[in-house]
Motif scaffolding. Sequence first.
Motif, short mmCIF file in Angstrom:
data_model
loop_
_atom_site.label_atom_id
_atom_site.label_comp_id
_atom_site.label_asym_id
_atom_site.label_seq_id
_atom_site.Cartn_x
_atom_site.Cartn_y
_atom_site.Cartn_z
N LEU A 124 0.83 -1.20 0.00
CA LEU A 124 0.00 0.00 0.00
C LEU A 124 0.87 1.26 0.00
O LEU A 124 1.98 1.25 0.52
N PRO A 125 0.36 2.36 -0.56
CA PRO A 125 1.06 3.65 -0.42
C PRO A 125 1.22 4.00 1.06
O PRO A 125 0.29 3.81 1.85
N GLN A 126 2.38 4.52 1.44
CA GLN A 126 2.66 4.87 2.83
C GLN A 126 2.71 6.39 2.97
O GLN A 126 3.44 7.06 2.24
N ILE A 127 1.94 6.93 3.90
CA ILE A 127 1.91 8.38 4.14
C ILE A 127 2.44 8.64 5.54
O ILE A 127 1.73 8.47 6.54
N PRO A 128 3.73 9.02 5.67
CA PRO A 128 4.31 9.28 6.99
C PRO A 128 4.01 10.70 7.47
O PRO A 128 4.11 11.66 6.71
N VAL A 129 3.63 10.84 8.72
CA VAL A 129 3.26 12.14 9.29
C VAL A 129 3.94 12.32 10.65
O VAL A 129 3.93 11.41 11.48
N GLU A 130 4.52 13.49 10.85
CA GLU A 130 5.04 13.90 12.17
C GLU A 130 4.17 15.05 12.65
O GLU A 130 3.93 16.01 11.91
N ILE A 131 3.70 14.97 13.90
CA ILE A 131 2.85 16.02 14.46
C ILE A 131 3.53 16.63 15.67
O ILE A 131 3.95 15.92 16.59
N THR A 132 3.65 17.94 15.66
CA THR A 132 4.20 18.66 16.80
C THR A 132 3.12 19.53 17.41
O THR A 132 2.09 19.78 16.79
N GLY A 133 3.35 19.98 18.64
CA GLY A 133 2.38 20.86 19.29
C GLY A 133 1.30 20.13 20.04
O GLY A 133 0.34 20.74 20.50
N ALA A 134 1.42 18.80 20.20
CA ALA A 134 0.38 18.02 20.88
C ALA A 134 0.81 17.70 22.30
O ALA A 134 1.83 17.05 22.51
N ASP A 135 0.07 18.17 23.28
CA ASP A 135 0.34 17.86 24.68
C ASP A 135 -0.01 16.41 24.95
O ASP A 135 -1.02 15.89 24.47
N GLU A 163 5.95 11.24 -0.73
CA GLU A 163 7.34 11.44 -1.15
C GLU A 163 8.28 11.70 0.02
O GLU A 163 9.47 11.43 -0.06
N GLN A 164 7.77 12.26 1.13
CA GLN A 164 8.61 12.50 2.30
C GLN A 164 7.73 12.60 3.53
O GLN A 164 6.50 12.61 3.44
N VAL A 165 8.36 12.66 4.71
CA VAL A 165 7.60 12.80 5.94
C VAL A 165 6.90 14.16 5.95
O VAL A 165 7.51 15.19 5.67
N ASN A 166 5.61 14.17 6.27
CA ASN A 166 4.83 15.40 6.33
C ASN A 166 4.85 15.92 7.77
O ASN A 166 4.41 15.23 8.70
N VAL A 167 5.36 17.12 7.97
CA VAL A 167 5.48 17.70 9.31
C VAL A 167 4.33 18.68 9.53
O VAL A 167 4.23 19.69 8.82
N LEU A 168 3.47 18.38 10.51
CA LEU A 168 2.27 19.18 10.77
C LEU A 168 2.29 19.69 12.20
O LEU A 168 2.98 19.15 13.07
N ASN A 169 1.52 20.74 12.44
CA ASN A 169 1.38 21.28 13.78
C ASN A 169 -0.07 21.22 14.21
O ASN A 169 -0.98 21.56 13.45
N GLN A 186 12.67 23.04 9.85
CA GLN A 186 13.29 23.94 8.88
C GLN A 186 13.68 23.20 7.60
O GLN A 186 13.45 23.69 6.49
N ASP A 187 14.25 22.00 7.77
CA ASP A 187 14.62 21.20 6.59
C ASP A 187 13.39 20.81 5.79
O ASP A 187 13.41 20.81 4.55
N TYR A 188 12.32 20.48 6.48
CA TYR A 188 11.07 20.12 5.80
C TYR A 188 10.55 21.27 4.96
O TYR A 188 10.16 21.10 3.80
N LYS A 189 10.56 22.47 5.53
CA LYS A 189 10.10 23.67 4.81
C LYS A 189 10.95 23.89 3.55
O LYS A 189 10.42 24.15 2.46
N LYS A 190 12.30 23.76 3.68
CA LYS A 190 13.19 23.97 2.54
C LYS A 190 12.94 22.92 1.45
O LYS A 190 12.89 23.24 0.26
#
Length: 696
Positions: free
Chosen positions: A176-187, A223-229, A255-259
């Motif tokens: 299956l297609p893999q969608i990696p996600v990193e979430i910040t800002g979660a207590d 295509e890459q890890v998606n960084v979300l807040n 910062q690297d994700y944004k670039k």
Amino acid sequence: MEEESEPTEIIRAPLSYEKPGYEKDLLFGLCKLRKEKQLCDACLVVGAHDYPVHRAVLASASPFFLNMFETKEKEITFVLKDVEDHQSFEYLLDYTYTGRLDVPEESVKPVYRMATFLKLKDAATACCSFLAASLTSDNCLGIRKFAEDVELRKTIDDFIQRNIMAVTSNKKFYGLPQIPVEITGADQDLLESSNDKHMFELVLAWARENIDPRKPRIEDLTEQVNVLNLNTDNSLTDFKDVSDEVVKDQDGIVQDYKKNKKKMIATKTKEGTDMHISNGSIGQVRKFSINPSGPVSRKEWSIIATHQMKDKSYLALAMLNGVMAAISVHYRAPSARSGSTSPDEPDSPVTGSVTPNKFFDSRSSLTPLAVMSTARCAFGLEVLDKQLVACGGYDRSECLRTSERFDSNNNKWIPLADMTVPRGRFNVTSVRGFIYAVGGSDGFREQSALEYYDPEKKMWITRGEVRNAKVSQGLASLHEKLYCIGGCLGQKSSNECHVYDPKTNEWDTIAPLNTARYQAAVCTFMGKIYVIGGTDAWICLNSVEIYDPEVKKWQFGPKLSIPRRGAGCDVFNGTIYLTGGSDGSQSLKSTEILTPDRGWVMGPSLSIPRANVGVVTCDKRLFAVGGFSGKKFLDSMEFLSDKHEEWCCYLPVENSVIAEKMAKRNSEGRLEKLDQNSNCEKTLTNIPCDASVNDH
């Protein structure tokens, strides 16, 4: 000589005969004629195969064929362009003639899909039952990909959830297609208050917004890890959409994700847009088309099953516009460098405004507010003992008599006693701790009975009748009396107003409205009754009338910004809030607030449009419950608190388990601090008197 009497007429029963098995014989006879190509009046073409058929038989079996033959009545040959599997088609063609479906196990899936496409409902249902009974960890993903039946989907989803370890260990899962996600800002406490599935639903909502509908491609997410807040309003912001000023205060990963995102966008813009498969039209093919081609076009967005892999790491199986994918989510600890900041405006990457990402910055938990047991429109909503009570209303065409209350501490709706009669298009109000229901309709006639809910007896009790049985009339309580205002008699708007005294069980007439109206919003404010908007002969009104019981007259108040009917109102934050309703052409989600100097001003909008909505103030929050969105009847609710200026559909923090966790954590922190202070005092006491500070 005796006169001869006329012979008595004998009445004989008519002949009645039914040949056993005639229908079966007839069907098999028709099937035989088809196979021998006799008396056929049409020919269906599937790939390289021709099938002579009888129009009447196929049209009787399926609305698909009925529509096809009616649309092209003069044609004889019909090419089924979207049907390529001739073997599956033959199974179903035999079924239309005989009512019998004999399919090998390996062919049930394609036959099910084709039966769905050809609208052979019973055949599709039979395939559903077979597939549901034969689920395994090896075949469940393949079946789920094309499942159209709602019940079959639910059965498969439940099976996958129960067997998630075996399913995700299967080799088919890894394809299956893999969608990696990193979430910040979660207590952490905030996360523990929610279920896994809801967080993934937030990710799914983000994914839906981030896929270009004109050029849908799932690779944008894989295509890459998606960084979300995670923002304070429980929405997710992609850091690619956040201003550089905010991102520079984040850690290196962000910062690297944004670039990288900037580089990818620039590269795609330079190279041009690749073509793709969309709705069956062929261009350059992508590996994972977000618009699957084939005979059944689906646009399903849903979470199938979730699984916690390890601490702060979760996995979900999901459908993205009909494509099955695996979404992995990892919660990242707040950045020490950033001071735990997060973007506050998801749609404003320019401003880069930030707020401290502390726990109590969140206005709510991650737990959605519970939905009612049924959708309710034009129903009664009132507050009793600081709890919402919803009763009656209608869902589609059925008027309801059920009632229920919302337990905010446990986030659930609890059934109450049924009303004495079904009621829709009515209102309720409370007088001296009792909830009174007046007027409305049971779907066939106006209800004349007045009833009230007794919280001690826990039942609805009838008490006499109203003056005139009307629907959609306003209802308000003032000085322990009940005021019935306007309404509709048959097809005619009414300006009649009556007052009821529960103490004496008597009705009286008061001054009529200046403008006849029904579906108006009504509430009491500063000792007066406000009647807001409504409709007169389906003309939506923006006028407001105010009744002063001292002078016993109606006077016009400031006009609304938007004419509306079926809105809800109540006193909140020291003034009147009016929300939802309809302008006569569409359901509204706007809110208007009455101000002393500027009249009505626009306030925060609801999350979804709600017409014929219930609106009440309870425990310093304004609730909007149920209604009609313009597309469906609603069982959901949302609230506006006195601390935040946006509507929210999540359980408030103080009503969730988070408050207990935070109190416990703070208590443990205080005890730990006391222990540290105590140990410090002991250490200082044990220091020799002649020792210097530097020696220790």
